[in-house]
Design a protein around this motif. Structure first.
Motif, PDB file in Angstrom:
ATOM      1  N   VAL A  31       0.881  -1.256   0.048  1.00  0.00           N
ATOM      2  CA  VAL A  31       0.055  -0.003   0.219  1.00  0.00           C
ATOM      3  C   VAL A  31       0.906   1.182  -0.108  1.00  0.00           C
ATOM      4  O   VAL A  31       0.483   2.375  -0.672  1.00  0.00           O
ATOM      5  CB  VAL A  31      -0.695  -0.111   1.229  1.00  0.00           C
ATOM      6  N   THR A  32       1.956   1.247   0.696  1.00  0.00           N
ATOM      7  CA  THR A  32       2.846   2.379   0.753  1.00  0.00           C
ATOM      8  C   THR A  32       3.695   2.668  -0.439  1.00  0.00           C
ATOM      9  O   THR A  32       3.675   3.848  -0.797  1.00  0.00           O
ATOM     10  CB  THR A  32       3.904   2.121   1.826  1.00  0.00           C
ATOM     11  N   LEU A  33       3.907   1.613  -1.381  1.00  0.00           N
ATOM     12  CA  LEU A  33       4.662   1.962  -2.375  1.00  0.00           C
ATOM     13  C   LEU A  33       3.511   2.199  -3.470  1.00  0.00           C
ATOM     14  O   LEU A  33       4.169   3.080  -4.213  1.00  0.00           O
ATOM     15  CB  LEU A  33       5.289   0.518  -2.988  1.00  0.00           C
ATOM     16  N   SER A  34       2.309   1.923  -3.443  1.00  0.00           N
ATOM     17  CA  SER A  34       1.400   2.225  -4.379  1.00  0.00           C
ATOM     18  C   SER A  34       1.139   3.651  -4.183  1.00  0.00           C
ATOM     19  O   SER A  34       0.718   4.534  -5.111  1.00  0.00           O
ATOM     20  CB  SER A  34       0.191   1.252  -4.176  1.00  0.00           C
ATOM     21  N   THR A  35       1.324   3.952  -2.960  1.00  0.00           N
ATOM     22  CA  THR A  35       0.800   5.541  -2.462  1.00  0.00           C
ATOM     23  C   THR A  35       1.904   6.539  -2.759  1.00  0.00           C
ATOM     24  O   THR A  35       1.548   7.581  -3.399  1.00  0.00           O
ATOM     25  CB  THR A  35       0.454   5.555  -1.088  1.00  0.00           C
ATOM     26  N   TYR A  36       3.035   5.965  -2.441  1.00  0.00           N
ATOM     27  CA  TYR A  36       4.182   7.104  -2.287  1.00  0.00           C
ATOM     28  C   TYR A  36       5.361   6.702  -3.396  1.00  0.00           C
ATOM     29  O   TYR A  36       6.273   7.503  -3.418  1.00  0.00           O
ATOM     30  CB  TYR A  36       4.911   7.201  -1.115  1.00  0.00           C
ATOM     31  N   ALA A  37       5.154   5.795  -4.244  1.00  0.00           N
ATOM     32  CA  ALA A  37       6.264   5.543  -5.242  1.00  0.00           C
ATOM     33  C   ALA A  37       6.661   6.632  -5.913  1.00  0.00           C
ATOM     34  O   ALA A  37       7.974   6.865  -6.136  1.00  0.00           O
ATOM     35  CB  ALA A  37       5.830   4.240  -6.188  1.00  0.00           C
ATOM     36  N   GLN A  38       5.701   7.603  -6.511  1.00  0.00           N
ATOM     37  CA  GLN A  38       6.276   8.636  -7.327  1.00  0.00           C
ATOM     38  C   GLN A  38       6.885   9.520  -6.584  1.00  0.00           C
ATOM     39  O   GLN A  38       8.001  10.205  -7.186  1.00  0.00           O
ATOM     40  CB  GLN A  38       4.765   9.062  -7.921  1.00  0.00           C
ATOM     41  N   ILE A  66       1.968   0.160 -12.844  1.00  0.00           N
ATOM     42  CA  ILE A  66       1.270  -0.774 -13.488  1.00  0.00           C
ATOM     43  C   ILE A  66       2.133  -2.208 -13.728  1.00  0.00           C
ATOM     44  O   ILE A  66       1.452  -3.102 -13.498  1.00  0.00           O
ATOM     45  CB  ILE A  66       0.852  -0.172 -14.842  1.00  0.00           C
ATOM     46  N   ALA A  67       3.183  -2.008 -13.994  1.00  0.00           N
ATOM     47  CA  ALA A  67       3.976  -3.171 -13.883  1.00  0.00           C
ATOM     48  C   ALA A  67       3.918  -3.968 -12.722  1.00  0.00           C
ATOM     49  O   ALA A  67       4.090  -5.163 -12.835  1.00  0.00           O
ATOM     50  CB  ALA A  67       5.406  -2.827 -14.592  1.00  0.00           C
ATOM     51  N   ASN A  68       4.079  -3.205 -11.591  1.00  0.00           N
ATOM     52  CA  ASN A  68       4.176  -3.801 -10.058  1.00  0.00           C
ATOM     53  C   ASN A  68       2.796  -4.837 -10.032  1.00  0.00           C
ATOM     54  O   ASN A  68       2.844  -5.690  -9.617  1.00  0.00           O
ATOM     55  CB  ASN A  68       4.080  -2.760  -9.122  1.00  0.00           C
ATOM     56  N   VAL A  69       1.636  -3.999 -10.354  1.00  0.00           N
ATOM     57  CA  VAL A  69       0.309  -4.742 -10.040  1.00  0.00           C
ATOM     58  C   VAL A  69       0.242  -5.858 -11.338  1.00  0.00           C
ATOM     59  O   VAL A  69      -0.233  -6.926 -10.981  1.00  0.00           O
ATOM     60  CB  VAL A  69      -0.896  -3.653 -10.504  1.00  0.00           C
ATOM     61  N   VAL A  70       0.745  -5.783 -12.553  1.00  0.00           N
ATOM     62  CA  VAL A  70       0.570  -6.921 -13.604  1.00  0.00           C
ATOM     63  C   VAL A  70       1.571  -7.951 -13.064  1.00  0.00           C
ATOM     64  O   VAL A  70       0.767  -9.122 -13.428  1.00  0.00           O
ATOM     65  CB  VAL A  70       1.138  -6.223 -14.834  1.00  0.00           C
ATOM     66  N   ALA A  71       2.527  -7.756 -12.627  1.00  0.00           N
ATOM     67  CA  ALA A  71       3.437  -8.799 -12.265  1.00  0.00           C
ATOM     68  C   ALA A  71       2.779  -9.629 -10.855  1.00  0.00           C
ATOM     69  O   ALA A  71       2.849 -10.707 -10.719  1.00  0.00           O
ATOM     70  CB  ALA A  71       4.723  -8.318 -11.689  1.00  0.00           C
ATOM     71  N   GLY A  72       2.061  -8.494 -10.002  1.00  0.00           N
ATOM     72  CA  GLY A  72       1.346  -9.282  -8.828  1.00  0.00           C
ATOM     73  C   GLY A  72       0.326 -10.085  -9.441  1.00  0.00           C
ATOM     74  O   GLY A  72      -0.063 -11.216  -8.621  1.00  0.00           O
ATOM     75  N   VAL A  73      -0.390  -9.940 -10.424  1.00  0.00           N
ATOM     76  CA  VAL A  73      -1.520 -10.552 -11.067  1.00  0.00           C
ATOM     77  C   VAL A  73      -0.992 -11.812 -11.679  1.00  0.00           C
ATOM     78  O   VAL A  73      -1.636 -13.046 -11.343  1.00  0.00           O
ATOM     79  CB  VAL A  73      -2.353  -9.860 -11.966  1.00  0.00           C
ATOM     80  N   VAL A  74       0.056 -11.783 -12.226  1.00  0.00           N
ATOM     81  CA  VAL A  74       0.809 -13.248 -12.787  1.00  0.00           C
ATOM     82  C   VAL A  74       1.073 -13.992 -11.800  1.00  0.00           C
ATOM     83  O   VAL A  74       0.855 -15.063 -11.672  1.00  0.00           O
ATOM     84  CB  VAL A  74       1.814 -12.718 -13.827  1.00  0.00           C
ATOM     85  N   ALA A 104      12.704  -3.322  -9.416  1.00  0.00           N
ATOM     86  CA  ALA A 104      12.543  -3.557  -8.017  1.00  0.00           C
ATOM     87  C   ALA A 104      10.890  -3.668  -7.880  1.00  0.00           C
ATOM     88  O   ALA A 104      10.550  -4.642  -6.893  1.00  0.00           O
ATOM     89  CB  ALA A 104      13.054  -2.445  -7.024  1.00  0.00           C
ATOM     90  N   LEU A 105      10.421  -2.756  -8.382  1.00  0.00           N
ATOM     91  CA  LEU A 105       8.822  -2.806  -8.003  1.00  0.00           C
ATOM     92  C   LEU A 105       8.022  -4.007  -8.647  1.00  0.00           C
ATOM     93  O   LEU A 105       6.993  -4.484  -8.088  1.00  0.00           O
ATOM     94  CB  LEU A 105       8.135  -1.409  -8.400  1.00  0.00           C
ATOM     95  N   THR A 106       8.675  -4.529  -9.947  1.00  0.00           N
ATOM     96  CA  THR A 106       7.962  -5.785 -10.557  1.00  0.00           C
ATOM     97  C   THR A 106       8.157  -6.754  -9.857  1.00  0.00           C
ATOM     98  O   THR A 106       7.320  -7.685  -9.549  1.00  0.00           O
ATOM     99  CB  THR A 106       8.590  -5.721 -11.858  1.00  0.00           C
TER     100      THR A 106
END
Length: 396
Positions: free
Chosen positions: A227-234, A252-260, A305-307
């Motif tokens: 949640v923190t990285l999703s909120t403050y990554a930028q 988006i790459a972070n979440v796509v990798a998570g779905v996979v 890293a985030l992927t």
């Protein structure tokens, strides 16, 4: 030999429509995140007010996670049907005008529905799938929630300058999902229909088990880090020259990798009995990735890293939920509610702490690394109770 997916004892139609509903719930949650500026102009409010259209979701989840779990354990079909109806109702309410109060009212209704939907992931698998198929069903249900985030951001990109059409499209999706779930719920479940204790009995049963309590402790940090990285990554990556648009692509790459990861890792771990090693590996990968971002932030390291964090951390959710479903019995939805409750608390607490450090990325990333590393001893302690039998709660 028949394929597992054609097992007549498993009703995959319920998994499909539930996954759709779970995805739509998350789509509605992040509706305004990718169109913050446009929404602010449309409703004549600032960015802070638009932020609250999403912030009400974790706040209400903390309040409603346990009540929603108890409702689902006692009246599963009615509770899930109510959640589906509220999701559609909230989406339709947002079409009622161009005032901020209307948007907030719609988001509040969907936020009330969210625990009734997400707490049901384990119960849907337990009631509509044969035992051997339940890890797959839980993985699909979990992955659908993250897929919903991708869809939500994608729709926001398509309709950036046309908020009314965006809300209309999302309302149509919500209505379709609700009707589909209601249709499938007309047929009673065939599996795992034990009657749970009345009142707060389901909570006492779930919380009395050390296995469930340790799982709650384990999900706090992984949820919080994601949640923190999703909120403050930028803002954390901005001093390293990462633009807002690039940071969005990284997330988006972070979440796509998570779905996979959710679609592959939990099923592999369950079939080989490797759940704890997988959780250990995900925490180690997260630790190394956060240290890398602290010492060498940039576009390339951000993507890599985030992927890796997405692929490693997000599958922890279906793994934990599958362990919960296997252990909790008739109180599975309440136990799942405990997981979501502590996870959302982790998100609120860790994000709040990192928010103080948002202007100094190095200590912020190092803090996330340290928290991930400190969770490993908890995982080791959890392994000691993972083979124990549930202890019946004391009767009041």
């Amino acid at each position: 030999m028949l394929c597992r997916m054609t097992d007549p004892r498993s009703r995959w139609s319920m998994i499909a429509v539930f996954a759709l509903l779970g995805a739509v719930t998350q789509v509605l949650w992040v509706t305004y995140a990718p169109v913050t500026d446009a929404a602010g102009r449309y409703y004549h409010v600032g960015d802070g007010a638009i932020g609250w259209l999403a912030n009400v979701f974790p706040l209400l989840y903390v309040l409603l996670a346990i009540p929603a779990g108890i409702v689902l354990d006692r009246w599963f079909r009615g509770g899930l049907a109510a959640g589906a109806v509220l999701v559609a109702a909230g989406a339709l309410i947002r079409l009622g005008g161009d005032g901020y109060a209307v948007a907030l009212a719609g988001q509040l209704v969907v936020a009330v529905a969210q625990p009734l939907v997400l707490n049901a992931i384990t119960a849907v698998a337990g009631r509509y799938l044969a035992e051997r198929d339940r890890p797959t069903g839980i993985a699909i249900g979990s992955a659908s929630t993250f897929a919903g985030l991708i869809i939500g951001f994608g729709l926001g990109t398509v309709f950036t300058d046309d908020l009314p059409t965006l809300l209309l499209v999302q309302a149509a999706l919500a209505v379709v999902a609700a009707l589909a779930v209601m249709a499938v719920l007309r047929t009673p479940a065939e599996h795992k229909v034990e009657t749970p204790p009345a009142g707060l009995g389901a909570l006492r049963v779930a919380w009395s088990d050390p296995f469930i309590r340790w799982l709650c402790a384990l999900v706090f940090v992984p949820f919080g880090v994601f949640v923190t990285l999703s909120t403050y990554a930028q803002p954390l990556l901005e001093p390293a020259g990462v633009s807002e648009e690039t940071a969005g692509l990284i997330l988006i790459a972070n979440v796509v990798a998570g779905v996979v990861g959710c679609a592959v890792v939990p099923i592999w771990a369950n079939r080989r009995g490797r759940e704890l090693p997988v959780l250990t590996t995900s925490l180690l990968v997260t630790t190394v990735a956060c240290v890398t971002l602290a010492l060498a932030p940039g576009v390339v390291t951000g993507f890599v890293a985030l992927t890796l964090i997405g692929f490693g951390l997000l599958p922890a959710l279906p793994i934990v939920l599958e362990l919960t479903e296997r252990r909790a019995g008739s109180s599975e939805s309440t136990a799942a509610g405990l997981m979501w409750l502590t996870g959302n608390l982790g998100g609120l607490v860790v994000a709040a702490v990192v928010g103080v450090l948002v202007d100094d990325p190095t200590p912020a990333f190092l803090l996330l690394a340290v928290l991930s590393l400190l969770t490993l001893p908890l995982l080791r302690l959890f392994s000691r109770v993972s083979t124990s039998e549930p202890v019946p709660p004391r009767t009041p």
